[in-house]
Design a protein around this motif. Structure first.
Motif, PDB file in Angstrom:
ATOM      1  N   LEU A 180      75.014 -16.798 104.490  1.00 21.16           N
ATOM      2  CA  LEU A 180      76.049 -17.670 105.025  1.00 21.16           C
ATOM      3  C   LEU A 180      76.347 -18.810 104.069  1.00 21.16           C
ATOM      4  O   LEU A 180      75.446 -19.325 103.400  1.00 21.16           O
ATOM      5  CB  LEU A 180      75.612 -18.265 106.370  1.00 21.16           C
ATOM      6  CG  LEU A 180      75.219 -17.306 107.484  1.00 21.16           C
ATOM      7  CD1 LEU A 180      74.811 -18.105 108.718  1.00 21.16           C
ATOM      8  CD2 LEU A 180      76.346 -16.347 107.808  1.00 21.16           C
ATOM      9  N   LEU A 181      77.609 -19.213 104.004  1.00 21.65           N
ATOM     10  CA  LEU A 181      78.017 -20.442 103.341  1.00 21.65           C
ATOM     11  C   LEU A 181      78.567 -21.340 104.435  1.00 21.65           C
ATOM     12  O   LEU A 181      79.594 -21.032 105.045  1.00 21.65           O
ATOM     13  CB  LEU A 181      79.061 -20.176 102.264  1.00 21.65           C
ATOM     14  CG  LEU A 181      79.428 -21.371 101.386  1.00 21.65           C
ATOM     15  CD1 LEU A 181      79.770 -20.922  99.966  1.00 21.65           C
ATOM     16  CD2 LEU A 181      80.601 -22.159 101.973  1.00 21.65           C
ATOM     17  N   ILE A 182      77.857 -22.436 104.697  1.00 26.59           N
ATOM     18  CA  ILE A 182      78.147 -23.280 105.854  1.00 26.59           C
ATOM     19  C   ILE A 182      78.796 -24.583 105.422  1.00 26.59           C
ATOM     20  O   ILE A 182      78.353 -25.245 104.481  1.00 26.59           O
ATOM     21  CB  ILE A 182      76.856 -23.580 106.645  1.00 26.59           C
ATOM     22  CG1 ILE A 182      76.185 -22.270 107.081  1.00 26.59           C
ATOM     23  CG2 ILE A 182      77.160 -24.447 107.860  1.00 26.59           C
ATOM     24  CD1 ILE A 182      74.814 -22.455 107.688  1.00 26.59           C
ATOM     25  N   GLU A 240      77.964 -29.764 118.400  1.00 28.62           N
ATOM     26  CA  GLU A 240      77.325 -29.136 119.565  1.00 28.62           C
ATOM     27  C   GLU A 240      78.020 -27.832 119.924  1.00 28.62           C
ATOM     28  O   GLU A 240      77.384 -26.850 120.303  1.00 28.62           O
ATOM     29  CB  GLU A 240      77.358 -30.108 120.753  1.00 28.62           C
ATOM     30  CG  GLU A 240      76.358 -31.240 120.677  1.00 28.62           C
ATOM     31  CD  GLU A 240      74.926 -30.768 120.888  1.00 28.62           C
ATOM     32  OE1 GLU A 240      74.732 -29.612 121.317  1.00 28.62           O
ATOM     33  OE2 GLU A 240      74.010 -31.547 120.605  1.00 28.62           O
ATOM     34  N   ASN A 241      79.362 -27.817 119.805  1.00 27.87           N
ATOM     35  CA  ASN A 241      80.115 -26.607 120.152  1.00 27.87           C
ATOM     36  C   ASN A 241      79.851 -25.459 119.189  1.00 27.87           C
ATOM     37  O   ASN A 241      80.045 -24.294 119.548  1.00 27.87           O
ATOM     38  CB  ASN A 241      81.613 -26.906 120.188  1.00 27.87           C
ATOM     39  CG  ASN A 241      82.013 -27.709 121.418  1.00 27.87           C
ATOM     40  OD1 ASN A 241      81.267 -27.759 122.393  1.00 27.87           O
ATOM     41  ND2 ASN A 241      83.171 -28.340 121.361  1.00 27.87           N
ATOM     42  N   MET A 242      79.444 -25.774 117.935  1.00 23.65           N
ATOM     43  CA  MET A 242      79.196 -24.731 116.936  1.00 23.65           C
ATOM     44  C   MET A 242      77.724 -24.404 116.764  1.00 23.65           C
ATOM     45  O   MET A 242      77.368 -23.492 116.009  1.00 23.65           O
ATOM     46  CB  MET A 242      79.781 -25.155 115.592  1.00 23.65           C
ATOM     47  CG  MET A 242      81.286 -25.021 115.500  1.00 23.65           C
ATOM     48  SD  MET A 242      81.862 -23.321 115.730  1.00 23.65           S
ATOM     49  CE  MET A 242      81.063 -22.478 114.370  1.00 23.65           C
ATOM     50  N   HIS A 243      76.861 -25.137 117.432  1.00 20.48           N
ATOM     51  CA  HIS A 243      75.414 -24.941 117.268  1.00 20.48           C
ATOM     52  C   HIS A 243      74.999 -23.504 117.580  1.00 20.48           C
ATOM     53  O   HIS A 243      74.388 -22.813 116.756  1.00 20.48           O
ATOM     54  CB  HIS A 243      74.664 -25.932 118.164  1.00 20.48           C
ATOM     55  CG  HIS A 243      73.182 -25.782 118.124  1.00 20.48           C
ATOM     56  ND1 HIS A 243      72.356 -26.161 119.161  1.00 20.48           N
ATOM     57  CD2 HIS A 243      72.366 -25.262 117.172  1.00 20.48           C
ATOM     58  CE1 HIS A 243      71.109 -25.908 118.839  1.00 20.48           C
ATOM     59  NE2 HIS A 243      71.080 -25.358 117.650  1.00 20.48           N
ATOM     60  N   LEU A 244      75.323 -23.035 118.765  1.00 21.75           N
ATOM     61  CA  LEU A 244      74.936 -21.688 119.179  1.00 21.75           C
ATOM     62  C   LEU A 244      75.661 -20.631 118.352  1.00 21.75           C
ATOM     63  O   LEU A 244      75.072 -19.610 117.973  1.00 21.75           O
ATOM     64  CB  LEU A 244      75.230 -21.487 120.666  1.00 21.75           C
ATOM     65  CG  LEU A 244      74.843 -20.116 121.252  1.00 21.75           C
ATOM     66  CD1 LEU A 244      73.358 -19.849 121.057  1.00 21.75           C
ATOM     67  CD2 LEU A 244      75.224 -20.053 122.732  1.00 21.75           C
ATOM     68  N   ALA A 245      76.936 -20.877 118.042  1.00 23.31           N
ATOM     69  CA  ALA A 245      77.700 -19.914 117.248  1.00 23.31           C
ATOM     70  C   ALA A 245      77.081 -19.732 115.867  1.00 23.31           C
ATOM     71  O   ALA A 245      76.992 -18.608 115.354  1.00 23.31           O
ATOM     72  CB  ALA A 245      79.151 -20.382 117.123  1.00 23.31           C
ATOM     73  N   LEU A 246      76.649 -20.837 115.252  1.00 22.12           N
ATOM     74  CA  LEU A 246      76.002 -20.746 113.939  1.00 22.12           C
ATOM     75  C   LEU A 246      74.697 -19.983 114.036  1.00 22.12           C
ATOM     76  O   LEU A 246      74.405 -19.125 113.182  1.00 22.12           O
ATOM     77  CB  LEU A 246      75.752 -22.151 113.385  1.00 22.12           C
ATOM     78  CG  LEU A 246      74.960 -22.221 112.079  1.00 22.12           C
ATOM     79  CD1 LEU A 246      75.669 -21.462 110.964  1.00 22.12           C
ATOM     80  CD2 LEU A 246      74.738 -23.682 111.662  1.00 22.12           C
ATOM     81  N   LYS A 247      73.916 -20.265 115.059  1.00 28.30           N
ATOM     82  CA  LYS A 247      72.635 -19.568 115.225  1.00 28.30           C
ATOM     83  C   LYS A 247      72.853 -18.064 115.413  1.00 28.30           C
ATOM     84  O   LYS A 247      72.149 -17.237 114.809  1.00 28.30           O
ATOM     85  CB  LYS A 247      71.888 -20.138 116.433  1.00 28.30           C
ATOM     86  CG  LYS A 247      70.495 -19.575 116.629  1.00 28.30           C
ATOM     87  CD  LYS A 247      69.578 -19.947 115.480  1.00 28.30           C
ATOM     88  CE  LYS A 247      68.134 -19.566 115.775  1.00 28.30           C
ATOM     89  NZ  LYS A 247      67.941 -18.121 115.948  1.00 28.30           N
ATOM     90  N   GLY A 255      73.610 -31.564 110.087  1.00 30.03           N
ATOM     91  CA  GLY A 255      73.499 -30.589 109.014  1.00 30.03           C
ATOM     92  C   GLY A 255      72.944 -29.249 109.415  1.00 30.03           C
ATOM     93  O   GLY A 255      72.350 -29.077 110.482  1.00 30.03           O
ATOM     94  N   ALA A 256      73.122 -28.290 108.516  1.00 27.93           N
ATOM     95  CA  ALA A 256      72.764 -26.901 108.800  1.00 27.93           C
ATOM     96  C   ALA A 256      71.263 -26.670 108.889  1.00 27.93           C
ATOM     97  O   ALA A 256      70.803 -25.826 109.664  1.00 27.93           O
ATOM     98  CB  ALA A 256      73.369 -25.990 107.726  1.00 27.93           C
ATOM     99  N   ASP A 257      70.473 -27.407 108.084  1.00 24.94           N
ATOM    100  CA  ASP A 257      69.040 -27.101 108.051  1.00 24.94           C
ATOM    101  C   ASP A 257      68.294 -27.570 109.286  1.00 24.94           C
ATOM    102  O   ASP A 257      67.083 -27.357 109.395  1.00 24.94           O
ATOM    103  CB  ASP A 257      68.387 -27.631 106.777  1.00 24.94           C
ATOM    104  CG  ASP A 257      68.492 -29.134 106.625  1.00 24.94           C
ATOM    105  OD1 ASP A 257      68.950 -29.800 107.579  1.00 24.94           O
ATOM    106  OD2 ASP A 257      68.115 -29.650 105.547  1.00 24.94           O
ATOM    107  N   THR A 258      68.992 -28.202 110.223  1.00 26.66           N
ATOM    108  CA  THR A 258      68.387 -28.491 111.515  1.00 26.66           C
ATOM    109  C   THR A 258      68.480 -27.285 112.449  1.00 26.66           C
ATOM    110  O   THR A 258      67.857 -27.269 113.511  1.00 26.66           O
ATOM    111  CB  THR A 258      69.067 -29.698 112.189  1.00 26.66           C
ATOM    112  OG1 THR A 258      70.443 -29.385 112.448  1.00 26.66           O
ATOM    113  CG2 THR A 258      68.979 -30.926 111.302  1.00 26.66           C
ATOM    114  N   VAL A 259      69.272 -26.293 112.029  1.00 28.51           N
ATOM    115  CA  VAL A 259      69.491 -25.104 112.859  1.00 28.51           C
ATOM    116  C   VAL A 259      68.968 -23.837 112.177  1.00 28.51           C
ATOM    117  O   VAL A 259      68.330 -22.993 112.808  1.00 28.51           O
ATOM    118  CB  VAL A 259      70.993 -24.930 113.182  1.00 28.51           C
ATOM    119  CG1 VAL A 259      71.231 -23.717 114.077  1.00 28.51           C
ATOM    120  CG2 VAL A 259      71.544 -26.199 113.826  1.00 28.51           C
TER     121      VAL A 259
END
Length: 257
Positions: A173-175, A181-188, A222-226
């Motif tokens: 992935l390139l993030i 919050e709305n994209m948290h689950l989608a990213l995971k 940031g991304a590295d929290t997810v």
């Protein structure tokens, strides 16, 4: 059709020669790798720290340091410094593998070997890298500069790097964006859909630390929290050249890989 062919022949070769040739000329307004002249710093002065809108500046061992992952390259620190100890160079090489490597107190050229992917990953991805781009709440600036790499002049595909429509067809992935919050689950879920082994690249201050939205209750900083991140490319937004340099250095193209 004949006119089109003749016009194309007259145009000649449009793709830039970089990295085999010189890098394209950057604007005079371009702000690259920061330079801190610690010899000019006045003891007890923290004007640069107070001026920074994202907490990227800090005083360590009586000298200022900059967290490039938080830096917006706004130059407020440089303007606030009474001794002009902080400045910005035109060095576009900003990528790093480790988050802690982005905290700097001087201008040290990036070592390509420290940015390159591990040998095991290079065996798999060193010649071809398929990425799924995820905009995790970004303002579209990082996304726009990433999209520029697909144009004729940059031609990202000549390095074997391509963006794909599905995470199931991707190597990673390139993030971009602060991960709202709305994209948290989608990213995971997108990350989980990428087959193993996989890599993650965080592009821009938002994707690295939250950017100007840092510590806001609606972002994840940031991304590295997810998800785990393998490459950080700072900037707000990063110049296309900074993104390209980070990607090809990561693949080992910059030093004969």
């Amino acid at each position: 059709m004949l006119k089109i062919i003749l016009a194309r022949l007259q145009q000649g070769h449009q793709t830039m020669k970089y990295p085999d040739g010189p890098a394209p000329k950057l604007s005079d307004r371009f702000r690259g790798h920061p330079i801190i002249n610690t010899a000019r710093c006045s003891p007890g002065c923290n004007a640069c720290v107070q001026a920074c809108p994202t907490g990227a500046m800090a005083i360590k061992d009586h000298h200022p340091c900059i967290d490039l992952g938080k830096c917006l390259f706004c130059s407020d620190c440089s303007s606030a410094c009474p001794e002009q100890a902080v400045a910005y160079s035109n060095d576009y090489r900003l990528a790093a593998r480790q988050r802690q490597d982005m905290v700097i107190d001087n201008h040290q050229p990036t070592d390509p070997c420290s940015v390159a992917m591990d040998k095991n990953l290079k065996k798999l991805f060193g010649r071809s890298l398929k990425l799924r781009q995820v905009s995790a709440g970004g303002c579209n600036a990082c996304e726009a500069d990433t999209n520029v790499l697909n144009t004729l002049a940059w031609d990202l595909g000549r390095f074997g790097i391509q963006f794909v429509a599905s995470p199931r067809h991707a190597d990673g992935l390139l993030i971009t964006g602060p991960v709202t919050e709305n994209m948290h689950l989608a990213l995971k879920k997108t990350y989980d859909a990428v087959p193993e082994p996989k890599i993650v690249i965080a592009v821009g201050a938002c994707a690295i630390s939250g950017g100007p939205y840092i510590d806001h209750e609606q972002v994840k900083n940031g991304a590295d929290t997810v998800v785990p991140v393998d490459l950080y490319i700072p900037g707000c937004p990063p110049h296309p050249l900074t993104i390209l340099d980070g990607l090809i250095t990561f693949m080992g193209h910059r030093y004969g890989g």
